[in-house]
Design an enzyme around this catalytic site. Structure first.
Site, PDB file in Angstrom:
ATOM      1  N   ASP A  92     -19.360  -2.755 -11.333  1.00 31.89           N
ATOM      2  CA  ASP A  92     -18.960  -2.422 -12.705  1.00 31.89           C
ATOM      3  C   ASP A  92     -20.212  -2.607 -13.548  1.00 31.89           C
ATOM      4  OD1 ASP A  92     -18.052  -2.430 -15.319  1.00 31.89           O
ATOM      5  OD2 ASP A  92     -16.119  -3.319 -14.792  1.00 31.89           O
TER       6      ASP A  92
ATOM      7  N   ASP B 278     -13.306   1.770 -13.726  1.00 31.87           N
ATOM      8  CA  ASP B 278     -14.584   1.433 -14.357  1.00 31.87           C
ATOM      9  C   ASP B 278     -15.633   0.959 -13.361  1.00 31.87           C
ATOM     10  OD1 ASP B 278     -13.606  -1.049 -13.706  1.00 31.87           O
ATOM     11  OD2 ASP B 278     -13.776  -1.898 -15.713  1.00 31.87           O
TER      12      ASP B 278
ATOM     13  N   GLN C  87     -21.612  -5.810 -16.269  1.00 30.80           N
ATOM     14  CA  GLN C  87     -20.575  -6.822 -15.997  1.00 30.80           C
ATOM     15  C   GLN C  87     -20.717  -7.524 -14.635  1.00 30.80           C
ATOM     16  OE1 GLN C  87     -16.198  -6.147 -16.901  1.00 30.80           O
ATOM     17  NE2 GLN C  87     -16.087  -6.129 -14.686  1.00 30.80           N
TER      18      GLN C  87
ATOM     19  N   GLY D  97     -33.230  -8.959  -1.608  1.00 35.83           N
ATOM     20  CA  GLY D  97     -33.117  -8.180  -0.378  1.00 35.83           C
ATOM     21  C   GLY D  97     -31.708  -7.832   0.046  1.00 35.83           C
ATOM     22  N   ASN D  98     -30.690  -8.384  -0.632  1.00 36.34           N
ATOM     23  CA  ASN D  98     -29.311  -8.126  -0.239  1.00 36.34           C
ATOM     24  C   ASN D  98     -28.410  -8.309  -1.462  1.00 36.34           C
ATOM     25  OD1 ASN D  98     -26.684  -8.335   0.963  1.00 36.34           O
ATOM     26  ND2 ASN D  98     -27.674  -8.890   2.893  1.00 36.34           N
TER      27      ASN D  98
ATOM     28  N   TYR E 287     -14.139 -16.409 -14.954  1.00 34.25           N
ATOM     29  CA  TYR E 287     -13.648 -15.031 -14.878  1.00 34.25           C
ATOM     30  C   TYR E 287     -14.625 -14.079 -15.560  1.00 34.25           C
ATOM     31  CZ  TYR E 287     -10.927 -10.829 -15.415  1.00 34.25           C
ATOM     32  OH  TYR E 287     -10.517  -9.524 -15.357  1.00 34.25           O
TER      33      TYR E 287
ATOM     34  N   LYS F 266     -12.595  -8.382 -12.294  1.00 31.04           N
ATOM     35  CA  LYS F 266     -12.003  -8.551 -10.972  1.00 31.04           C
ATOM     36  C   LYS F 266     -12.907  -7.963  -9.886  1.00 31.04           C
ATOM     37  CE  LYS F 266      -8.377 -10.900  -9.885  1.00 31.04           C
ATOM     38  NZ  LYS F 266      -8.424 -12.344 -10.133  1.00 31.04           N
TER      39      LYS F 266
ATOM     40  N   GLN G  17      -8.713   8.151  14.343  1.00 33.63           N
ATOM     41  CA  GLN G  17      -8.437   9.137  15.421  1.00 33.63           C
ATOM     42  C   GLN G  17      -9.048   8.743  16.770  1.00 33.63           C
ATOM     43  OE1 GLN G  17      -6.313  11.693  12.783  1.00 33.63           O
ATOM     44  NE2 GLN G  17      -6.376  11.817  14.986  1.00 33.63           N
ATOM     45  N   HIS G  18      -8.587   9.460  17.772  1.00 32.14           N
ATOM     46  CA  HIS G  18      -9.104   9.397  19.142  1.00 32.14           C
ATOM     47  C   HIS G  18      -9.243   7.949  19.631  1.00 32.14           C
ATOM     48  CE1 HIS G  18     -10.691  11.382  22.625  1.00 32.14           C
ATOM     49  NE2 HIS G  18     -11.676  10.511  22.679  1.00 32.14           N
TER      50      HIS G  18
END
Ligand code: 13P
Ligand code: 13P
Ligand code: MG
Ligand code: MG
Length: 375
Positions: free
Chosen positions: A14, A55, A97, A106-107, A231, A234, A244-245
């Site tokens: 966000d 958002d 946000q 790096g991550n 907070y 969220k 599939q398969h």
């Protein structure tokens, strides 16, 4: 011929939104598309698709660099930063946000953005469905993941297809204690349900086929409130499912969404709300900042990329843009009305434990001083 390994990365954030927490507006999409196009030309990713879940800006990228690749994560992080700067200039709501940390190392894990990644050895044909939800939390995919990979009443293939009778293994993260456990279904189904029914704490993060450890699902697990200690919005999770398969069919992957179910999130991330499966055109939250929405994008992975048409345009299917999900949408609205009639009374509002990281704590603290002991 050796099959190539492709990595599907969906990284979301966000970065700021229009009209409160409603949608990602076009100028931010333009920045994301420009950055990802450049990264495609520079060979960092093979191709991509930018979309929004309400958002939240969603970067779906396919490449051959493996999971948690520094270059891919840096691309996502810098793109989110660029978008957040633009959002600030435009005075969009809650600019930046989900960018909770400053220094990128790096991550993007643990920094705010949500990530689901899956490195796969391409099969002869590899159908994939990516899900993205808004106004809800990590843990909201426990229910559909259980239905898809463990419930024979949802997935006929668990009964009919001999290559699925072996069952599936689930990695469950305990987000409060930062630890993981792998459980095998059907043998440990009841134990697994004992954990994953507590959606505010336990989150299914990966699923493998038990006979050969073939990876078949991955979902984001980051909890913003645990990173920020308060907070801030969220988690709005993402998940990737392979189909599939010898795996659940696409129709079985979508079947849990025939009905709405309840998730944590909605207004101020503090309420139970009914999830509403919608097409991309309705991927925007309105009433009481919701109801929480989920979109599903289907595609094929071929030769390390999202399978493309003759003009090189990725071919995508907007899977919930279908009257087959009209009943679930109607149920969602009926349940939304029922819950809103309850106002701030539980179970419409989350339990006290789940409200721990919201601003209600400040209200309670203030009242605390005024309580007098009973004789
Ligand atoms: P596969 O399991 O071969 O993908 O086919 C199943 C099917 O078509 C169900 O819709
Ligand atoms: P988001 O997490 O989608 O930004 O929503 C925040 C909020 O508080 C909605 O009421
Ligand atoms: Mg927001
Ligand atoms: Mg959101």
């Amino acid at each position: 011929m050796l099959s190539k390994k492709a990595t599907i990365s969906i990284i979301k954030c966000d970065v700021g939104s229009l009209a409160g927490h409603y949608i990602v507006p076009k100028p931010l999409f333009d920045i994301a598309e420009k950055n990802l196009k450049k990264a495609t030309e520079n060979g960092i990713i093979n191709n991509f698709y930018v979309f929004n879940a309400g958002d939240d800006l969603e970067l779906l990228m396919v490449h051959e660099r493996g999971e948690q690749d520094k270059e891919v994560h840096k691309l996502a992080w810098e793109t989110f930063k660029d978008c957040a700067n633009k959002a600030s200039q435009l005075k969009l709501y809650a600019a930046g946000q989900d960018l909770l940390k400053d220094a990128f190392s790096g991550n993007v894990r643990g920094m705010g953005p949500g990530v689901a990644e899956m490195e796969i050895e391409e099969r002869a044909s590899d159908p994939i469905v990516v899900f993205a939800a808004d106004k809800t939390s990590a843990g909201s995919f426990n229910y559909p993941l259980f239905r898809i990979f463990a419930d024979p009443m949802n997935t006929a293939g668990l009964v009919i297809d001999p290559s699925m009778i072996c069952g599936f293994k689930f990695e469950v993260i305990d987000t409060k204690k930062n630890r993981a456990i792998v459980l095998k279904c059907p043998e440990e189904m009841y134990e697994m349900l004992a954990l994953i029914g507590t959606v505010g704490r336990y989150t299914i993060s990966r699923v493998w086929r038990a006979s050969d450890d073939l990876i078949c699902a991955a979902s984001s697990v980051s909890k913003l409130s645990l990173i920020a200690g308060k907070y801030v919005g969220k988690d709005d999770p993402v998940m990737i499912a392979r189909a599939q398969h010898g795996l659940p069919a696409v129709g079985e992957v979508l079947a849990p969404f025939m009905h709405s179910y309840f998730v944590q999130g909605w207004m101020r991330g503090s309420h139970w709300g009914p999830i509403m499966p919608v097409g991309l055109k309705s991927s925007k939250c309105t009433v009481f900042d919701g109801p929480p929405r989920i979109v599903a994008i289907g595609f094929q992975v071929a030769n390390g990329q999202i399978s493309s048409d003759d003009e090189g345009k990725p071919m995508l299917a907007d899977m919930f843009d279908d009257p087959a999900f009209a009943l679930a949408r109607r149920e969602a609205m009926q349940n939304a009305c029922m819950l809103r009639n309850m106002g701030e009374f539980e179970p419409a509002r989350l339990s006290a434990e789940d409200m721990e990281y919201t601003t209600i704590q400040k209200v309670l603290e203030k009242l605390g001083e005024r309580f007098k002991p009973l004789n």
